[in-house]
Write an enzyme that holds these catalytic residues in place. Structure first.
Site, PDB file in Angstrom:
ATOM      1  N   HIS A   1      -4.341 -11.773   0.690  1.00 50.88           N
ATOM      2  CA  HIS A   1      -4.936 -11.637  -0.421  1.00 50.88           C
ATOM      3  C   HIS A   1      -5.337 -10.029  -0.717  1.00 50.88           C
ATOM      4  O   HIS A   1      -5.339  -9.729  -1.923  1.00 50.88           O
ATOM      5  CB  HIS A   1      -6.312 -12.199  -0.202  1.00 50.88           C
TER       6      HIS A   1
ATOM      7  N   ASP B 190      -2.000 -16.424   1.041  1.00 52.79           N
ATOM      8  CA  ASP B 190      -3.413 -16.313   0.283  1.00 52.79           C
ATOM      9  C   ASP B 190      -3.897 -17.865  -0.187  1.00 52.79           C
ATOM     10  O   ASP B 190      -2.810 -18.254  -0.897  1.00 52.79           O
ATOM     11  CB  ASP B 190      -3.205 -15.236  -0.918  1.00 52.79           C
TER      12      ASP B 190
ATOM     13  N   SER C  68      -8.489 -10.676  -7.910  1.00 49.47           N
ATOM     14  CA  SER C  68      -9.262 -11.558  -7.262  1.00 49.47           C
ATOM     15  C   SER C  68     -10.294 -12.068  -8.407  1.00 49.47           C
ATOM     16  O   SER C  68     -10.007 -12.535  -9.319  1.00 49.47           O
ATOM     17  CB  SER C  68      -9.820 -11.240  -6.099  1.00 49.47           C
TER      18      SER C  68
END
Length: 324
Positions: free
Chosen positions: A282, A252, A154
């Site tokens: 995610h 996601d 991320s």
């Protein structure tokens, strides 16, 4: 593939509380730290050391994991996710332990500065400092600086790819591979996956708006003014970057931008493998203890790094999205 039912139950269990973007910052950070309870059991790595690495604004905390004492191993500098606002060394500890043990690499779990207290470029500056330190000091901790990878999930994947690009631009250090898991790369937030998965899957459109605003220290109407070093999808030149592995999750909002970035890398001649992990969300990297299927993310990450460290020739670049 339908959403893994155990992940659906995990999401339902957390849906009753306030949305993360509506929480006070301290509650948001606590909620992210708590996800450590959902990770796979942590490997018992024989050498684990907390270090302080010199950074541009003071020491940067780093936790080092060496799974084979007395052996010189490749190095993985890992940057945690959390929207540049949350996350920590402790939050990443189980993942980094398992990554070190299974990859057979020295992993440096990096505790960079967080926004809003420290907006861009603080996190990036710390990430670059730790990467440079790892390259210069590998011999002191049993690491092989000739086999140095940057990795993250991320927001951490954002940092990893920018660290790799700036290393290319500034003459080093040489990076052998970049592992990007669910990378946050673009402030546009206008892809099909953002439209289809805006809410209900943990990482939401509104949460990403908050994270970008906080990291950049600017309102959304000014996002277009942010430099590519914060928004790497805008990087003007991707040629000459290290080979990359990009892992995206089917459910996601960030899925499409990760795959678009992989296509840009391939078009620039960078060797890249991209896999869309079906049935996952995610934060899949952190919930293997909830849904064993999420372990596929770890398996792919380990396989990519082991292959990268074993390569003696540059692989052929590829663009295919592999849907498992």
């Amino acid at each position: 593939m339908p959403l893994d039912p155990r992940i659906a139950a995990f999401l339902d269990a957390h849906a009753a509380g306030p949305a993360m973007q509506d929480m006070p910052l301290e509650d948001f950070r606590a909620a992210i730290e708590a996800i450590v309870e959902c990770c796979a059991p942590a490997a018992a790595v024989p050498v684990v050391k907390d270090l302080s690495v010199p950074g541009p604004a003071g020491p940067v905390p780093v936790r080092l994991y060496h799974p084979r004492p007395g052996t010189v191993l490749p190095i993985v500098v890992y940057f945690h996710g959390g929207g540049w606002m949350t996350g920590s060394i402790d939050h990443m500890d189980p993942v980094c332990r398992n990554l070190a043990e299974e990859t057979e690499a020295v992993v440096l779990n990096t505790g960079y500065r967080l926004a809003p207290e420290h907006p861009f470029p603080a996190a990036l500056d710390d990430a670059r400092a730790v990467t440079a330190w790892a390259a210069a000091n590998g011999a002191s901790f049993g690491g092989d600086a000739a086999r140095l990878a940057v990795a993250g999930d991320s927001a951490g994947a954002n940092l990893a790819t920018v660290v790799a690009a700036l290393a290319r631009d500034t003459g080093g250090p040489r990076i052998a591979h970049q592992l990007l898991i669910c990378p946050a790369l673009d402030t546009a937030m206008d892809t099909e996956s953002y439209r289809e998965l805006a809410d209900g899957y943990g990482c939401t459109h509104d949460l990403m708006r908050l994270c970008w605003r906080t990291y950049l220290g600017m309102p959304e109407e000014s996002f277009r003014d942010a430099p590519w070093q914060a928004v790497p999808m805008r990087a003007p030149d991707l040629t000459g970057l290290p080979p990359a592995t990009v892992l995206t999750m089917e459910y996601d909002p960030l899925r499409d931008e990760g795959e678009a970035y992989a296509r840009r890398l391939a078009a620039a001649g960078v060797p890249v493998d991209v896999t869309r992990c079906l049935g996952l969300i995610h934060c899949a990297l952190h919930i293997e203890g909830v849904a064993p299927r999420a372990g596929r993310v770890r398996e792919l990450a380990v396989g990519a790094l082991r292959s990268a460290f074993a390569l003696t020739a540059v692989p052929v670049s590829g663009t295919a999205v592999l849907q498992e």
